[in-house]
Design a protein around this motif. Structure first.
Motif: not given
Length: 108
Positions: A27-36
């Protein structure tokens, strides 16, 4: 997975609420969670779970659009909600007693 600013409880809530985030995926800090797989319904579930897990209210605090909300931003919002209010030490219930000369509705 690299160092994250949040604790294990926060990550567990996100892992449970994000359908596209498996146990083996970081889980990346700065990736929009829409990607998950975050959408508005998933966000409602995550916010509710965070409120229950941490005993805080996040009502009106999540103002970032779902499409661009990151785990780091959500952790920042939660962290701010966990901070005591600036005047919490002045409230009589914070010390367990009442102060002389305060309004009667505070001493009830």
């Amino acid at each position: 997975m690299g160092q994250t600013p949040w604790n294990a409880k926060f990550e567990a809530v996100l892992r449970h609420g994000l359908p596209g985030l498996g146990k083996d995926k970081g889980l990346a800090v700065d990736v929009p969670m829409e990607a998950y797989g975050l959408d508005s319904l998933a966000l409602i579930g995550i916010v509710s779970a965070l409120e229950s897990a941490y005993g805080v209210s996040l009502a009106g605090q999540v103002t970032v659009p779902v499409r661009s909300l990151t785990a780091g931003q959500l952790w920042g919002i939660l962290s701010a909600a966990l901070q005591p209010a600036w005047d919490a030490g002045r409230h009589p219930s914070a010390t367990g007693g009442t102060a002389r000369g305060q309004a009667p509705w505070i001493m009830a």
